[in-house]
Design a protein around this motif. Sequence first.
Motif, PDB file in Angstrom:
ATOM      1  N   VAL A 186      11.803   3.432   0.471  1.00 36.07           N
ATOM      2  CA  VAL A 186      11.865   1.503   0.737  1.00 36.07           C
ATOM      3  C   VAL A 186      10.374   1.401   1.168  1.00 36.07           C
ATOM      4  O   VAL A 186      10.067   1.309   1.924  1.00 36.07           O
ATOM      5  CB  VAL A 186      12.895   1.677   1.521  1.00 36.07           C
ATOM      6  CG1 VAL A 186      12.849  -0.614   1.669  1.00 36.07           C
ATOM      7  CG2 VAL A 186      13.877   2.210   1.932  1.00 36.07           C
ATOM      8  N   PRO A 187       9.546   0.769  -0.417  1.00 36.65           N
ATOM      9  CA  PRO A 187       8.669   0.634   0.185  1.00 36.65           C
ATOM     10  C   PRO A 187       8.249  -0.652   0.923  1.00 36.65           C
ATOM     11  O   PRO A 187       9.452  -1.742   0.348  1.00 36.65           O
ATOM     12  CB  PRO A 187       7.469  -0.341  -1.486  1.00 36.65           C
ATOM     13  CG  PRO A 187       9.042   0.570  -2.134  1.00 36.65           C
ATOM     14  CD  PRO A 187       9.949   0.589  -1.901  1.00 36.65           C
ATOM     15  N   THR A 188       6.908  -1.305   1.001  1.00 37.60           N
ATOM     16  CA  THR A 188       7.680  -2.812   2.057  1.00 37.60           C
ATOM     17  C   THR A 188       6.557  -3.686   1.441  1.00 37.60           C
ATOM     18  O   THR A 188       4.707  -3.248   1.229  1.00 37.60           O
ATOM     19  CB  THR A 188       6.932  -1.990   3.864  1.00 37.60           C
ATOM     20  OG1 THR A 188       5.841  -1.220   3.559  1.00 37.60           O
ATOM     21  CG2 THR A 188       8.204  -1.351   4.322  1.00 37.60           C
ATOM     22  N   CYS A 189       5.894  -4.590   2.199  1.00 37.15           N
ATOM     23  CA  CYS A 189       4.691  -5.310   2.087  1.00 37.15           C
ATOM     24  C   CYS A 189       3.675  -5.358   2.747  1.00 37.15           C
ATOM     25  O   CYS A 189       3.244  -5.054   4.079  1.00 37.15           O
ATOM     26  CB  CYS A 189       4.880  -6.810   1.991  1.00 37.15           C
ATOM     27  SG  CYS A 189       6.298  -7.367   1.024  1.00 37.15           S
ATOM     28  N   ALA A 190       2.476  -5.285   2.432  1.00 37.62           N
ATOM     29  CA  ALA A 190       1.009  -5.295   3.045  1.00 37.62           C
ATOM     30  C   ALA A 190       0.259  -6.025   3.825  1.00 37.62           C
ATOM     31  O   ALA A 190       0.913  -7.044   3.129  1.00 37.62           O
ATOM     32  CB  ALA A 190      -0.002  -4.761   2.571  1.00 37.62           C
ATOM     33  N   ALA A 191       0.387  -6.399   4.829  1.00 38.07           N
ATOM     34  CA  ALA A 191      -0.737  -7.653   5.427  1.00 38.07           C
ATOM     35  C   ALA A 191      -1.975  -7.889   4.492  1.00 38.07           C
ATOM     36  O   ALA A 191      -1.867  -9.558   5.009  1.00 38.07           O
ATOM     37  CB  ALA A 191      -0.638  -7.519   7.265  1.00 38.07           C
ATOM     38  N   ASN A 218      18.405  -1.441  -1.863  1.00 38.41           N
ATOM     39  CA  ASN A 218      19.021  -1.910  -2.422  1.00 38.41           C
ATOM     40  C   ASN A 218      18.047  -4.070  -3.322  1.00 38.41           C
ATOM     41  O   ASN A 218      18.842  -4.387  -4.575  1.00 38.41           O
ATOM     42  CB  ASN A 218      20.577  -2.733  -2.592  1.00 38.41           C
ATOM     43  CG  ASN A 218      20.593  -3.713  -1.196  1.00 38.41           C
ATOM     44  OD1 ASN A 218      19.449  -3.508  -0.528  1.00 38.41           O
ATOM     45  ND2 ASN A 218      21.688  -3.781  -0.992  1.00 38.41           N
ATOM     46  N   GLU A 219      17.001  -4.616  -2.356  1.00 41.88           N
ATOM     47  CA  GLU A 219      16.324  -5.160  -2.628  1.00 41.88           C
ATOM     48  C   GLU A 219      14.844  -5.408  -3.855  1.00 41.88           C
ATOM     49  O   GLU A 219      14.689  -5.917  -4.261  1.00 41.88           O
ATOM     50  CB  GLU A 219      16.531  -5.793  -1.520  1.00 41.88           C
ATOM     51  CG  GLU A 219      17.500  -5.873  -0.496  1.00 41.88           C
ATOM     52  CD  GLU A 219      16.871  -6.825   0.361  1.00 41.88           C
ATOM     53  OE1 GLU A 219      18.189  -8.098   1.117  1.00 41.88           O
ATOM     54  OE2 GLU A 219      16.157  -6.634   1.014  1.00 41.88           O
ATOM     55  N   SER A 227       0.614  -1.246   0.066  1.00 41.61           N
ATOM     56  CA  SER A 227      -0.398   0.369   0.327  1.00 41.61           C
ATOM     57  C   SER A 227       0.934   1.031   0.074  1.00 41.61           C
ATOM     58  O   SER A 227       0.170   2.526  -0.053  1.00 41.61           O
ATOM     59  CB  SER A 227      -1.478  -0.166   1.385  1.00 41.61           C
ATOM     60  OG  SER A 227      -0.506  -0.298   2.518  1.00 41.61           O
ATOM     61  N   ASN A 228       2.013   1.042   0.040  1.00 37.89           N
ATOM     62  CA  ASN A 228       3.206   2.261   0.001  1.00 37.89           C
ATOM     63  C   ASN A 228       4.009   1.986  -0.688  1.00 37.89           C
ATOM     64  O   ASN A 228       5.651   2.585  -0.707  1.00 37.89           O
ATOM     65  CB  ASN A 228       3.201   2.824   1.413  1.00 37.89           C
ATOM     66  CG  ASN A 228       4.514   1.549   1.432  1.00 37.89           C
ATOM     67  OD1 ASN A 228       4.878   0.486   1.317  1.00 37.89           O
ATOM     68  ND2 ASN A 228       5.519   1.622   3.007  1.00 37.89           N
ATOM     69  N   PHE A 229       3.682   1.788  -2.327  1.00 36.08           N
ATOM     70  CA  PHE A 229       3.999   1.351  -3.095  1.00 36.08           C
ATOM     71  C   PHE A 229       5.827   2.526  -3.877  1.00 36.08           C
ATOM     72  O   PHE A 229       6.467   2.693  -4.415  1.00 36.08           O
ATOM     73  CB  PHE A 229       3.758   1.306  -4.283  1.00 36.08           C
ATOM     74  CG  PHE A 229       3.014   2.067  -4.827  1.00 36.08           C
ATOM     75  CD1 PHE A 229       3.423   3.101  -5.867  1.00 36.08           C
ATOM     76  CD2 PHE A 229       1.496   2.887  -4.340  1.00 36.08           C
ATOM     77  CE1 PHE A 229       2.580   4.131  -6.431  1.00 36.08           C
ATOM     78  CE2 PHE A 229       0.941   3.532  -4.844  1.00 36.08           C
ATOM     79  CZ  PHE A 229       1.400   4.478  -6.164  1.00 36.08           C
TER      80      PHE A 229
END
Length: 173
Positions: free
Chosen positions: A76-81, A104-105, A70-72
Amino acid sequence: MKKENGITLLELLITLAVASLLLSAGVPGFRNVILDNRLASEANEFVTAVNLARSSAVRYQRNATVCASSNFDATVPTCAAGTDWSSGWIVWVDKDRDAATDANEIVVVNGPLAGSTTFSSTAASAFTYDALGFGVTAGDALTMCDSRSGETGRVISVNNVGRTSVARQVCSG
């Protein structure tokens, strides 16, 4: 007598009437073609992201994940639950094996889907692949629909091995 070249007012009005009838019949049908192509394109973008995650896992010999995000647009975007994929998704490779995304990932970032398109899964918020390209997480089916009803949606199945398939889906609108 001199012959005039051109058209009469009556001929012009008849031509405009015929053209307006053709346009009024053709434009609504063309709108459905555009919406169908948009859904197919968005489904193909997701399938490409899944395939990219699998190939990245093999390339880097590390786990790779495609997950809802949700924070694309974050640094550094993270995965949503959750299982709502319509807000976007990311593909990332866990190069340092810490189970957290680092700048960097990140391999690719996809933003939200266009218009009123919904894209959700029954249970999965992520699909992870190992160094051999096999699924670490369980497979699932994701449904993509827009505001129309009928057989206009797509269902994207990701199986346990990591292979994907796309089929038409009946949507309620």
